[in-house]
Design a protein around this motif. Structure first.
Motif, PDB file in Angstrom:
ATOM      1  N   ARG A 122     -37.665  30.663  19.390  1.00 47.12           N
ATOM      2  CA  ARG A 122     -37.275  29.615  18.447  1.00 47.12           C
ATOM      3  C   ARG A 122     -36.107  28.807  18.989  1.00 47.12           C
ATOM      4  O   ARG A 122     -36.105  27.583  18.910  1.00 47.12           O
ATOM      5  CB  ARG A 122     -36.876  30.259  17.123  1.00 47.12           C
ATOM      6  CG  ARG A 122     -37.532  29.646  15.928  1.00 47.12           C
ATOM      7  CD  ARG A 122     -37.193  30.293  14.612  1.00 47.12           C
ATOM      8  NE  ARG A 122     -36.716  31.644  14.661  1.00 47.12           N
ATOM      9  CZ  ARG A 122     -37.485  32.722  14.532  1.00 47.12           C
ATOM     10  NH1 ARG A 122     -38.776  32.598  14.322  1.00 47.12           N
ATOM     11  NH2 ARG A 122     -36.974  33.927  14.602  1.00 47.12           N
ATOM     12  N   ALA A 123     -35.118  29.495  19.576  1.00 45.49           N
ATOM     13  CA  ALA A 123     -33.921  28.808  20.064  1.00 45.49           C
ATOM     14  C   ALA A 123     -34.252  27.833  21.188  1.00 45.49           C
ATOM     15  O   ALA A 123     -33.569  26.838  21.377  1.00 45.49           O
ATOM     16  CB  ALA A 123     -32.892  29.826  20.529  1.00 45.49           C
ATOM     17  N   ASN A 125     -37.196  26.268  21.357  1.00 43.19           N
ATOM     18  CA  ASN A 125     -38.228  25.374  20.830  1.00 43.19           C
ATOM     19  C   ASN A 125     -39.581  25.538  21.507  1.00 43.19           C
ATOM     20  O   ASN A 125     -40.249  24.569  21.850  1.00 43.19           O
ATOM     21  CB  ASN A 125     -37.780  23.915  20.937  1.00 43.19           C
ATOM     22  CG  ASN A 125     -36.482  23.694  20.203  1.00 43.19           C
ATOM     23  OD1 ASN A 125     -36.397  23.931  19.003  1.00 43.19           O
ATOM     24  ND2 ASN A 125     -35.453  23.286  20.922  1.00 43.19           N
ATOM     25  N   VAL A 126     -39.959  26.764  21.716  1.00 42.78           N
ATOM     26  CA  VAL A 126     -41.252  27.055  22.326  1.00 42.78           C
ATOM     27  C   VAL A 126     -42.316  27.090  21.224  1.00 42.78           C
ATOM     28  O   VAL A 126     -42.169  27.825  20.253  1.00 42.78           O
ATOM     29  CB  VAL A 126     -41.187  28.409  23.072  1.00 42.78           C
ATOM     30  CG1 VAL A 126     -42.556  28.863  23.510  1.00 42.78           C
ATOM     31  CG2 VAL A 126     -40.245  28.298  24.248  1.00 42.78           C
ATOM     32  N   ASN A 127     -43.354  26.257  21.351  1.00 46.69           N
ATOM     33  CA  ASN A 127     -44.435  26.254  20.348  1.00 46.69           C
ATOM     34  C   ASN A 127     -45.396  27.411  20.575  1.00 46.69           C
ATOM     35  O   ASN A 127     -45.735  28.138  19.657  1.00 46.69           O
ATOM     36  CB  ASN A 127     -45.256  24.967  20.424  1.00 46.69           C
ATOM     37  CG  ASN A 127     -44.559  23.789  19.796  1.00 46.69           C
ATOM     38  OD1 ASN A 127     -43.422  23.492  20.144  1.00 46.69           O
ATOM     39  ND2 ASN A 127     -45.219  23.124  18.873  1.00 46.69           N
ATOM     40  N   ASN A 128     -45.894  27.490  21.813  1.00 47.66           N
ATOM     41  CA  ASN A 128     -46.910  28.490  22.150  1.00 47.66           C
ATOM     42  C   ASN A 128     -46.566  29.134  23.480  1.00 47.66           C
ATOM     43  O   ASN A 128     -45.829  28.559  24.272  1.00 47.66           O
ATOM     44  CB  ASN A 128     -48.284  27.822  22.333  1.00 47.66           C
ATOM     45  CG  ASN A 128     -48.653  26.987  21.146  1.00 47.66           C
ATOM     46  OD1 ASN A 128     -48.657  27.448  20.027  1.00 47.66           O
ATOM     47  ND2 ASN A 128     -48.945  25.723  21.392  1.00 47.66           N
ATOM     48  N   HIS A 131     -45.028  29.479  28.126  1.00 46.48           N
ATOM     49  CA  HIS A 131     -44.090  28.365  28.264  1.00 46.48           C
ATOM     50  C   HIS A 131     -43.088  28.789  29.327  1.00 46.48           C
ATOM     51  O   HIS A 131     -42.468  29.836  29.216  1.00 46.48           O
ATOM     52  CB  HIS A 131     -43.403  28.092  26.928  1.00 46.48           C
ATOM     53  CG  HIS A 131     -42.662  26.779  26.891  1.00 46.48           C
ATOM     54  ND1 HIS A 131     -42.852  25.842  25.916  1.00 46.48           N
ATOM     55  CD2 HIS A 131     -41.744  26.250  27.732  1.00 46.48           C
ATOM     56  CE1 HIS A 131     -42.076  24.785  26.145  1.00 46.48           C
ATOM     57  NE2 HIS A 131     -41.391  25.018  27.242  1.00 46.48           N
TER      58      HIS A 131
END
Lengths: 170, 554
Positions: A122-123, A125-128, A131
């Motif tokens: 989350r920190a 900003n990983v969507n899927n 990454h």
């Protein structure tokens, strides 16, 4: 009231444009190592040499293809660029106990971290997953990619070589 | 209540703005402006009416889920928020996700020893048996706490956490208050005499209590405060790791357990051994009446405080996920074993590149219990355990073998065989439906044509005589690295006993990727099914239509 919030949001976004010029540093998040010890992401470091942070999970096919692909020639990569790879597993407690046997079973020479509640994901900003981030000598993110395609290891090595020489990444 | 949240959100925005402005105005020197980053995702679907697959009629014709995360960091300070839109929510998501709003927002300050967070946060104690708040946007799961969290490391090896808040439920917050404390001590870090010992021991302990007022209109006198505690240990020595957690909850009559007064328990343990080329893990769990929510009337996946992980393999391919396991919080017992082995390069079976093998077995059953007749059950315990570690009715079983082999620099193969047992009556709550026995085969082939072109085939087959009968599934994916991919797939229910239901669920997808952005368009039919992550599932109705996905992170 709602309109005001939306306006403030836009105002902030415009200002963010100015702030954006700076490269992203790694936020401080509490993770765990495979043997259960606390690990804060402030400790991510590699003596001024390039760093890869790769988000993956035991249930993610492309992630495992990517990390196994890198593993084949990782010793050569280390020799050429001095790179260190942090493989951050977002497996929750259903699977996090199986991470160490899997990683060792595959013979990966990576530093594996457990992000059981996706706080680091989350920190950053990983969507899927997958990454992948590449960090420069100052620990700043200079390149990132959020999918895996067959043979993308070549591109990653190219980036690492540039980072190792201190060249700028487009 | 709503006004307070709006004002709080607004304050975060204004504070971030001020900090940024201060940075921008401090000219002529490399001012620390802080950084703003975030991500965005939108999924939009256009629904065609299709009675042949029993797709529900969608009067608004389209559905859309979207969110944008914004994180601001400057030195030790960070703040963030997420704007979400459900206009209206995609089919299969709870319709209580409706409208738009900022329900997630926080401010946080971190030093070496202390971290203070106000606003929304996600937290987990130990394995989550007494507390885990998390989000999974694909599942529509979000039980974030809204309140205060303090993390404190008073000295080396000691980690303390305290939380106090209310839980998110769809577009608002639940009626209960959740309070908790967790302490973890790494003995080897704490006692300097143990620092160099090969055996590393970590102890942990947690306590969570919820409070919910009672209107007194129900049939039963319910406890207003319900406490749960847990103890855990992690021992690591060389190639061996062992961890165990036990949790206990006092009587907590709720809609989920049919208002019984039996206390709850959970036991979860994992042992593993690994060396280069070989990994073995063995896990077991026992869950007894451990459904724990901040609203005693909540059902399905709503307002859960704790997380009871599944102990079955989380499968990647669609036919292996056709009949997925889901934890039964009211009671289950099971174990899982997994072995991974790498056959060395240059051996007969290893070939030029080595071969990876994985064997996994898991089984889950109900507890061995005896229902109590109301006449003999004055204290309303509901049931009695006949034997503590006894196995009752089978819920789920999965035996699978995976071979992962590279034949040449251009050609890779993954092959999986699985045999599964699925108790649909219990897992999907449809009493009377028969047990489903299935045999599944999967092959995944990748062929690299050139440095930028590759083609992937996925062939799957599921054999069963129960439920809808056998299925066949195929997928072809063509990738033009690094920017584009095109895929076509079909799932065919050829074994359905009703010939009109032998339907092809075809699908075409086109994706374009650049940097951390992706646009994806797909068209076709989606079968009704269960979509799960980590043992938490949502049922997805059948649909026919066009889906647009936009993903970006910055």
């Amino acid at each position: 009231m709602k309109k005001f919030i939306v306006l403030s949001f836009l105002f902030l976004a415009v200002q963010a444009g100015f702030a954006q010029q700076k490269l992203q540093k790694i936020p401080a998040v509490d993770l765990k190592t495979m043997d259960g010890k606390a690990f804060n992401t402030r400790s991510i470091a590699n003596d001024g040499k390039p760093i890869i942070i790769s988000f993956w999970a035991t249930w993610c096919g492309p992630c495992k293809k990517e990390l196994n692909g890198i593993a084949e020639n990782f010793d050569v990569w280390v020799k050429q660029t001095g790179v260190k790879l942090y493989a951050v597993s977002i497996d929750d407690t259903r699977n996090s106990g199986k991470v160490a046997p899997y990683v060792n079973g595959q013979g990966w020479d990576y530093t594996v971290l457990l992000d059981e509640n996706s706080d680091f994901k989350r920190a950053l900003n990983v969507n899927n997953v997958p990454h992948t981030f590449v960090l420069n000598a100052n620990g700043e993110i200079v390149w990132q990619n959020n999918n895996y395609t067959e043979g993308s290891e070549a591109k990653l090595l190219e980036i690492l070589k540039k980072v190792a020489k201190g060249e700028k990444i487009e | 209540m709503k006004r307070t949240y709006l004002i709080f959100t607004l304050s975060i925005l204004v504070l971030c703005s001020c900090l940024l402005t201060v940075g921008i105005n401090a000219q002529n020197q490399p001012a620390n402006l802080g950084e703003i980053h975030g991500n965005f995702q939108m999924d939009m679907q256009y629904y065609n009416p299709d009675s042949s697959i029993k797709a529900p009629v969608v009067p608004e014709k389209t559905g859309m889920n979207a969110f944008l995360n914004l994180n601001y960091t400057r030195d030790n300070f960070s703040a963030g928020m997420r704007y979400e839109s459900y206009l209206s929510a995609l089919q299969g998501f709870d319709p209580r996700y409706t409208g738009s709003g900022i329900l997630y927002r926080f401010i946080s300050y971190t030093t070496q020893k202390l971290q203070i967070t106000v606003g929304s946060f996600y937290e987990q104690f130990g394995n989550g048996l007494i507390l885990r708040t998390y989000e999974d946007r694909g599942l529509g799961y979000d039980n974030a706490l809204e309140g205060i969290r303090i993390k404190f490391n008073p000295r080396k090896g000691v980690y303390l956490k305290g939380i106090y808040g209310t839980q998110r439920t769809f577009m608002t917050y639940g009626p209960g208050t959740v309070r908790g404390l967790d302490a973890e001590v790494n003995l080897n870090e704490f006692f300097s005499a143990l620092a160099d010992k090969r055996t590393n021991i970590i102890l942990g302990s947690g306590f969570v209590s919820k409070y919910q007022p009672d209107a007194g209109t129900g049939t039963y006198i319910v406890p207003l405060n319900v406490g749960a505690w847990s103890e855990r240990i992690n021992i690591h020595r060389g190639k061996v790791n062992f961890q165990c957690e036990y949790a206990y909850k006092i009587n907590d009559p709720s809609a989920a357990n049919d208002f019984i007064y039996k206390p709850g328990e959970a036991l979860f343990a994992t042992a593993s051994y690994s060396q280069k080329g070989l990994g073995i893990s063995l896990s077991g769990k026992r869950i007894d009446n451990m459904d724990f929510r901040s609203d005693r009337n909540a059902t399905i996946n709503n307002l859960e405080i704790n997380y009871l992980p599944c102990l079955t393999r989380q499968q990647t391919y669609s036919m292996l996920n056709f009949y997925p396991d889901a934890t039964q919080p009211t009671g289950e017992i099971g174990y899982e074993a997994e072995v991974t082995y790498k056959i060395k390069k240059g051996t007969l079976l290893g070939g030029e590149y080595g071969t990876n093998l994985l064997v996994n077995f898991s089984t889950v059953s109900g507890l061995d219990t005896m229902q109590l007749k109301p006449a003999q059950d004055s204290s309303r315990m509901g049931y009695k355990n006949r034997s503590y570690f006894g196995f009752g009715q089978k819920y789920f079983e999965d035996f699978n073998i995976e071979i992962d082999k590279k034949f040449s620099p251009n050609f890779k193969l993954i092959a999986i065989y699985a045999s599964q047992v699925y108790n649909k009556a219990v897992i999907q709550g449809e009493p009377g439906t028969p047990m489903i026995y299935s045999q599944i085969g999967v092959t995944d082939l990748v062929y690299k044509i050139s440095d930028t072109l590759s083609i992937r085939f996925e062939l799957e087959h599921l054999y069963t005589r129960e439920d809808m009968g056998s299925w066949m599934s195929g997928l072809v994916e063509f990738t033009i690295a690094p920017k584009m991919f095109v895929a076509a797939s079909d799932q065919w229910n050829y074994g359905n006993s009703i010939s009109a239901d032998r339907i092809h669920y075809y699908n075409g997808t086109l994706g374009y990727i650049w940097g951390t952005n992706r646009i994806q368009l797909s068209y076709g039919k989606q079968r009704a099914g269960i979509y799960c992550v980590g043992g938490v599932c949502r049922t997805v109705p059948a649909s026919n239509g066009l889906t647009l996905t936009v993903i970006s992170s910055f």
